[in-house]
Design an enzyme around this catalytic site. Structure first.
Site, short mmCIF file in Angstrom:
data_model
loop_
_atom_site.label_atom_id
_atom_site.label_comp_id
_atom_site.label_asym_id
_atom_site.label_seq_id
_atom_site.Cartn_x
_atom_site.Cartn_y
_atom_site.Cartn_z
CG ASP A 114 -32.56 17.15 -12.08
OD1 ASP A 114 -31.87 18.03 -12.63
OD2 ASP A 114 -32.38 15.93 -12.26
CB SER A 142 -32.63 19.84 -15.11
OG SER A 142 -32.84 18.97 -16.20
CG ASP A 143 -32.01 21.09 -9.80
OD1 ASP A 143 -32.84 22.01 -9.92
OD2 ASP A 143 -32.28 20.00 -9.27
CB ILE A 144 -25.88 21.04 -12.53
CG1 ILE A 144 -25.83 20.27 -11.20
CG2 ILE A 144 -24.49 21.52 -12.93
CD1 ILE A 144 -25.08 18.96 -11.29
N GLY A 152 -28.19 26.49 -12.70
CA GLY A 152 -27.29 27.19 -11.79
C GLY A 152 -26.10 27.78 -12.49
#
Length: 229
Positions: free
Chosen positions: A144, A171-173, A176
């Site tokens: 991230d 960035s992960d969120i 997702g």
């Protein structure tokens, strides 16, 4: 027939998730919240490494509790033929397969998109990666903080003197949530056509999309959006 208000939207949908960390677990946790049966495939012994981030929630890691509530867990040795066959049997009866392993790892294990969809045409396969399926960085692992820096997210976050990573893994969120909306769209299309789908979502592309406003300001007005703390 009247609608049953107690029925969740994805009741009856089964998801098999070969996942770890944040991005894919967040997408599948939302599917579980919507009523899907989510079977999380983990490594024997250690499991998802997010289990060991901390012990803040009654001894469990806060990240893991946040991202994995409502799921079932299945521990298996994917290096063994017996383990791989067990997961393939789960996928055979599933509606959705999600994975965010290292680049090409799923294919090497026998869970590549082409092979799975050739066998199960109605299956929806969602692959999540750092940098997508093509280009010079496709084989790189992503984190991230790294993606926030590479996309320019930190250029609009922080103080005038210091660029800063956001307080949560955006960035992960972002990846997702785009995987989630794509899976829901594919399920809706399958209801009308009977055909599954291949979905590819990258952390880099998802984060770059969120930076559309500062990007356009720089491209068309030659103005840099100031950082906001």
């Amino acid at each position: 027939m009247e609608n049953d208000p107690g029925t969740l939207p994805l009741d009856g949908i089964t998801v098999v998730a070969l996942e770890q960390a944040v991005a894919a677990p967040l997408a599948t946790r939302h599917l579980a919240d919507m009523g899907a049966r989510v079977i999380k495939v983990e490594r024997v012994g250690e499991g998802d490494f997010a289990r060991n981030y901390d012990d803040a929630v009654f001894g469990e890691a806060s990240h893991f509790v946040w991202l994995n509530r409502g799921k079932e867990s299945f521990c298996v040795d994917l290096k063994s033929e017996v383990g791989r066959d067990a997961v393939l049997r789960l996928i055979a009866s599933a509606d959705v397969f999600v994975q965010n392993l290292a680049p090409d790892a799923a294919s090497r294990l026998g869970f590549g998109t082409e092979a799975l969809r050739a066998e199960h045409t109605a299956l929806i396969v969602a692959n999540m990666s750092g940098y997508g399926t093509a280009g010079p960085r496709r084989e790189r692992k992503a984190y991230d903080m790294l993606v926030q820096a590479e996309t320019g997210m930190i250029s609009v976050t922080g103080t005038p003197e210091t660029a800063t990573k956001t307080g949560v893994p955006v960035s992960d969120i972002a990846a997702g949530m785009y995987a989630l909306t794509s899976i829901l769209s594919a399920l809706f299309r399958r209801e009308r056509t009977g055909v599954g789908a291949q979905i590819d979502v990258s952390m880099f592309d998802a984060t770059a999309e969120w930076l559309g406003h500062p990007m356009y300001m720089k491209m068309y007005a030659d103005r840099q959006i100031p950082r906001v703390g």
